[in-house]
Design a protein around this motif. Sequence first.
Motif, PDB file in Angstrom:
ATOM      1  N   SER A  28       0.786  -1.066  -0.223  1.00 31.68           N
ATOM      2  CA  SER A  28       0.038  -0.010   0.061  1.00 31.68           C
ATOM      3  C   SER A  28       1.020   1.405   0.047  1.00 31.68           C
TER       4      SER A  28
ATOM      5  N   GLU B 176      -6.867   0.791   0.824  1.00 29.07           N
ATOM      6  CA  GLU B 176      -5.499   0.843   0.956  1.00 29.07           C
ATOM      7  C   GLU B 176      -5.247   0.898  -0.644  1.00 29.07           C
TER       8      GLU B 176
ATOM      9  N   HIS C 265      -1.776   1.984   5.943  1.00 32.71           N
ATOM     10  CA  HIS C 265      -2.693   0.724   6.337  1.00 32.71           C
ATOM     11  C   HIS C 265      -3.901   1.276   7.236  1.00 32.71           C
TER      12      HIS C 265
END
Length: 400
Positions: free
Chosen positions: A306, A321, A395
């Motif tokens: 991500s 993400e 995240h």
Amino acid sequence: MENFIVEPQKQIPVADTCDVLVAGGGVAGVAAALAAARRGKRVVLCEQQYIVGGLATAGLIAIYLPLCDGRGRQVSFSVAEELLRLSVCEGGGEVPALWQEPHTPEERAHCRFKLEYNPQLAAIAWEQAMTAAGVRILYGTSVCAIDQADGMIRHVIVENKSGRSAIAVKSVIDATGDADVTALSGEETARFGQGNVLAAWYYSFTGGKPRMHMLGFSDIPDKYKTKETENLLSPRRFGGLDAEERSEMVLASHKTLLEDYRRFREKGDEALPMTIATIPQVRMTRRLAGDYTLDDTESFTRFEDSVGLISDWRKPGPVYEVPFGTLHGSRVKNLLTAGRCISVTDAMWDISRVIPCCAVTGEAAGVAASVGSDFTQINLAAVQDALRQNGVALHTDEIF
Ligand SMILES: Cc1cc2nc3c(=O)[nH]c(=O)nc-3n(C[C@H](O)[C@H](O)[C@H](O)COP(=O)(O)OP(=O)(O)OC[C@H]3O[C@@H](n4cnc5c(N)ncnc54)[C@H](O)[C@@H]3O)c2cc1C
């Protein structure tokens, strides 16, 4: 049978050289250029208009959609937030009071972190931020061809008032909105099958105040269409990649604007148009078919690669993400895409195309281009560290 001629071959000068060439100066291009230049890279940004911001300024789309999840939590940070604040730094709009000072998520739950801004002031503020960061802006310049060898773009060919020339590059960020460079390079692309509804957003000056007219309000992805919603949408659709058709779309939107103005005038309301969009208001046209294609069902899915978080402007809750794989393909090693042409499904496109999301993917691309130039084997940990240093959350568990 179609008619063809062979274009005469000619030598062109290599007019410039840079580490990172950003093609297109919309929100994604601005974010990418800022991020790469601030990390010491020599950045050239080529923009075919004479204003930065793309749809968000020249296209008169001046609603910076939310940086938050609609439940009081900020999702997108760093350059995405900076561009929002810069858009109103000279006035013309305001950051919502609840997002100006610290508040709890509960207090902010019913106030999304978004605003309306003045497109002209935003364009100048974003332009000044880039020049302060050392970005070289080349206005009136279209990227029209590329020269590559061994899976790497070596030169980008541009056309502008000086004629045709080449710029030697280490890497390229395609922020054209339509994946123009991605398509030119032979990287895999996909088109938006259902096409765009006719849009004719404009501003009028009414009673001493600007008023936004949102003609052609929004689209509905195929997946969510019903019999009732079908009637809301115009039957004529625009793919957005054909010169004749784009002109037809602009002509039709001018006509729509004029009819709207006349309706106001007949009612005795002198809503004089103040300005007119100088680029076609297309939402989704062509995108990268990248190493990963993100879908709208993947909210709260953890991706180890991500490079940022985005929310759903249409409803509170979902947070995504953004995998690095949505920014690059496997054929052209030193090319990234950013903004409304990253690799997403048709249903996700309606979420990822909006201004804050374009800023998130722009910053991610700019930072990645400052770390290396072969994106198929980049040091991703270094990219993620640099993004974290900028304040980006990678995240979903970092914001809950
Ligand atoms: C009608 C409509 C309503 C919308 N409403 C909203 C809204 O309310 N809020 C919101 O957040 N978003 C909204 N959006 C979406 C949002 O405005 C755009 O998706 C977003 O601004 C796209 O940013 P971008 O930088 O990816 O691309 P663009 O804004 O398309 O920027 C691309 C830039 O690249 C330049 N360019 C293109 N090709 C070349 C080339 N070959 N060489 C050099 N330059 C090139 C273009 O001139 C342009 O400046 C709306 C869009 C539309 C059409």
